[in-house]
Design a protein around this motif. Structure first.
Motif, PDB file in Angstrom:
ATOM      1  N   GLN A   1       0.734  -1.151  -0.111  1.00  0.00           N
ATOM      2  CA  GLN A   1       0.054   0.176   0.161  1.00  0.00           C
ATOM      3  C   GLN A   1       0.943   1.362  -0.033  1.00  0.00           C
ATOM      4  O   GLN A   1       0.484   2.341  -0.722  1.00  0.00           O
ATOM      5  N   VAL A   2       2.126   1.116   0.591  1.00  0.00           N
ATOM      6  CA  VAL A   2       2.698   2.398   0.686  1.00  0.00           C
ATOM      7  C   VAL A   2       3.430   2.510  -0.561  1.00  0.00           C
ATOM      8  O   VAL A   2       3.564   3.727  -0.990  1.00  0.00           O
ATOM      9  N   PHE A   3       3.875   1.668  -1.277  1.00  0.00           N
ATOM     10  CA  PHE A   3       4.556   1.642  -2.548  1.00  0.00           C
ATOM     11  C   PHE A   3       3.448   1.909  -3.639  1.00  0.00           C
ATOM     12  O   PHE A   3       3.728   2.927  -4.572  1.00  0.00           O
ATOM     13  N   GLN A   4       2.261   1.618  -3.408  1.00  0.00           N
ATOM     14  CA  GLN A   4       1.172   2.065  -4.561  1.00  0.00           C
ATOM     15  C   GLN A   4       1.072   3.613  -4.388  1.00  0.00           C
ATOM     16  O   GLN A   4       0.698   4.206  -5.294  1.00  0.00           O
ATOM     17  N   ALA A   5       1.003   4.077  -2.913  1.00  0.00           N
ATOM     18  CA  ALA A   5       1.042   5.452  -2.789  1.00  0.00           C
ATOM     19  C   ALA A   5       1.992   6.308  -3.440  1.00  0.00           C
ATOM     20  O   ALA A   5       1.718   7.356  -3.728  1.00  0.00           O
ATOM     21  N   LYS A   6       3.201   5.572  -3.809  1.00  0.00           N
ATOM     22  CA  LYS A   6       4.279   6.215  -4.434  1.00  0.00           C
ATOM     23  C   LYS A   6       4.068   6.069  -5.893  1.00  0.00           C
ATOM     24  O   LYS A   6       4.976   6.407  -6.888  1.00  0.00           O
ATOM     25  N   GLY A   7       2.890   5.483  -6.528  1.00  0.00           N
ATOM     26  CA  GLY A   7       2.756   5.306  -7.785  1.00  0.00           C
ATOM     27  C   GLY A   7       2.906   4.147  -8.524  1.00  0.00           C
ATOM     28  O   GLY A   7       2.796   4.158  -9.690  1.00  0.00           O
ATOM     29  N   LEU A   8       3.282   3.221  -7.699  1.00  0.00           N
ATOM     30  CA  LEU A   8       3.437   1.879  -8.256  1.00  0.00           C
ATOM     31  C   LEU A   8       2.142   0.991  -8.428  1.00  0.00           C
ATOM     32  O   LEU A   8       1.155   1.243  -7.800  1.00  0.00           O
ATOM     33  N   GLY A   9       2.230   0.163  -9.543  1.00  0.00           N
ATOM     34  CA  GLY A   9       1.037  -0.680  -9.849  1.00  0.00           C
ATOM     35  C   GLY A   9       1.087  -1.805  -8.683  1.00  0.00           C
ATOM     36  O   GLY A   9       2.019  -2.067  -8.138  1.00  0.00           O
ATOM     37  N   CYS A  10      -0.202  -2.525  -8.326  1.00  0.00           N
ATOM     38  CA  CYS A  10      -0.305  -3.452  -7.341  1.00  0.00           C
ATOM     39  C   CYS A  10       0.751  -4.408  -7.592  1.00  0.00           C
ATOM     40  O   CYS A  10       1.246  -4.665  -6.413  1.00  0.00           O
TER      41      CYS A  10
END
Length: 178
Positions: free
Chosen positions: A131-140
């Motif tokens: 979830q943190v990495f997704q907040a940085k713009g990465l896909g799931c």
């Protein structure tokens, strides 16, 4: 889950021992002697080692994630630094390994309830970091892979640093996360 004071002391003792030597590094008798109760009292709170081990891994997971807080879109970089810092604190300041890292290394030999709770630690941590990495713009999928890679690096850094008795090695390995 809420535990009585005695059950909490039992868990604290077992956790300390397990984080030093794994699942087979503690017994009800050793726990009882350490906290000053009879072995039968340990059995009163935790019928057997399997139940104690599962409770131990579950409590550890819940405390670990609660200390991190909820992942948020704001401050993702700080959350990643805080995540890595939790491993550093455990190893360098507390002189302890990650409980579920220790259990994970011996998962094939663990009773099923302990193995399930150990896996849950990693699944929930991958979800949190994802979830943190997704907040940085990465896909799931990319976020999940990056989360697993980060956990593997931190767990591995703990093992190498402890094995080589070099705390500075942990910092060099994890420099990209702090």
């Amino acid at each position: 889950m809420t535990y009585s004071e005695t059950a909490g002391r039992i868990l604290d003792s077992a956790e300390r021992m397990a984080r030093q030597g794994g699942y087979n590094s503690f017994s009800f008798r050793e726990i009882a002697a350490e906290i000053g109760i009879k072995s039968a009292s340990v059995h009163y709170h935790f019928t057997n080692k399997e139940i104690l081990g599962a409770a131990l891994a579950e409590r550890y997971t819940n405390r670990f994630l609660a200390a991190l807080g909820e992942p948020a879109a704001e401050g993702a970089d700080e959350m990643l630094r805080r995540y890595a810092a939790s491993y550093r604190k455990a190893l360098i300041e507390d002189g302890q390994m990650c409980l579920c890292g220790m259990f994970g290394a011996e998962i094939r030999d663990l009773p099923d309830p302990v193995a399930r709770q150990t896996r849950a630690f990693f699944v929930r941590n991958i979800q949190w970091l994802g979830q943190v990495f997704q907040a940085k713009g990465l896909g799931c999928e990319e976020a999940e892979t990056k989360a697993a890679r980060m956990i593997a690096a931190l767990e591995g850094a703990m093992i190498l640093s402890r094995s080589l008795q070099d705390d500075a090695l942990f910092d060099r390995i994890t420099a990209g996360y702090s």
